[in-house]
Design a protein around this motif. Structure first.
Motif, mmCIF file in Angstrom:
data_model
loop_
_atom_site.group_PDB
_atom_site.id
_atom_site.type_symbol
_atom_site.label_atom_id
_atom_site.label_comp_id
_atom_site.label_asym_id
_atom_site.label_seq_id
_atom_site.Cartn_x
_atom_site.Cartn_y
_atom_site.Cartn_z
ATOM 1 N N ASP A 32 3.853 -2.897 8.890
ATOM 2 C CA ASP A 32 5.058 -3.359 9.598
ATOM 3 C C ASP A 32 6.107 -2.259 9.682
ATOM 4 N N GLY A 33 5.670 -1.045 9.999
ATOM 5 C CA GLY A 33 6.574 0.080 10.177
ATOM 6 C C GLY A 33 7.033 0.753 8.904
ATOM 7 N N ALA A 86 -2.303 -9.649 -6.307
ATOM 8 C CA ALA A 86 -0.957 -10.219 -6.329
ATOM 9 C C ALA A 86 -0.129 -9.733 -5.144
ATOM 10 N N GLY A 87 0.848 -10.525 -4.758
ATOM 11 C CA GLY A 87 1.796 -10.135 -3.719
ATOM 12 C C GLY A 87 1.130 -9.785 -2.406
ATOM 13 N N LEU A 88 1.541 -8.673 -1.821
ATOM 14 C CA LEU A 88 1.031 -8.266 -0.519
ATOM 15 C C LEU A 88 -0.415 -7.781 -0.560
ATOM 16 N N CYS A 89 -0.955 -7.588 -1.759
ATOM 17 C CA CYS A 89 -2.370 -7.218 -1.885
ATOM 18 C C CYS A 89 -3.291 -8.418 -1.642
ATOM 19 N N ALA A 118 -8.707 -3.831 7.612
ATOM 20 C CA ALA A 118 -7.272 -4.088 7.466
ATOM 21 C C ALA A 118 -6.459 -2.805 7.627
ATOM 22 N N TYR A 119 -6.910 -1.707 7.002
ATOM 23 C CA TYR A 119 -6.175 -0.439 7.030
ATOM 24 C C TYR A 119 -7.156 0.721 6.992
ATOM 25 N N SER A 120 -6.753 1.796 7.654
ATOM 26 C CA SER A 120 -7.530 3.028 7.655
ATOM 27 C C SER A 120 -6.542 4.165 7.382
#
Length: 128
Positions: A32-33, A86-89, A118-120
């Motif tokens: 998100d930036g 947990a959290g954003l993980c 999800a992410y690279s």
């Protein structure tokens, strides 16, 4: 009793040496930036099913996972993400990480439990 104490000290020394062999990589990805710093410790000699290091997310995420080596397919290594997330993980809980050397560093992809990318990102060895 003296032999037991000596054996325990030796085992502790080997454990600390084993973690000294881990290779640490650092980098960031955008969420998100916002830049999310990542630290990845990999045990290159880990065998199938072994604990193989940790991945930690800092910044707003402040969470991480233990890695379990799942095997290799050619030059791509796979690691299960162990932990509650947990959290954003949370979106990565029970997902996996794939890594390969190239592009001036370690190419890393993070997948959700449903095999969705999800992410690279590219991570560099610490100190570079």
């Amino acid at each position: 009793m003296k032999q037991l104490a000596t054996a325990l000290v030796g085992a502790l020394a080997l454990t600390s040496l084993a973690s000294a062999w881990a290779v640490e990589y650092r980098g960031t990805f955008k969420d998100d930036g916002r830049d999310i710093p990542v630290v990845l410790d990999i045990e290159p000699a880990a065998g199938l099913g072994d604990r193989a290091g940790k991945v930690r997310f800092n910044g707003n995420w402040r969470c991480g996972f233990d890695l379990e080596y799942s095997g290799a397919n050619g030059q791509v290594n796979s690691y299960g993400l162990d932990g509650a997330g947990a959290g954003l993980c949370g979106q990565l809980a029970q997902g996996y990480l794939q890594s390969s050397q190239g592009g001036g560093g370690l190419q890393v992809q993070l997948f959700t439990q449903r095999n969705k990318l999800a992410y690279s990102l590219t991570l560099l060895p610490s100190g570079k």
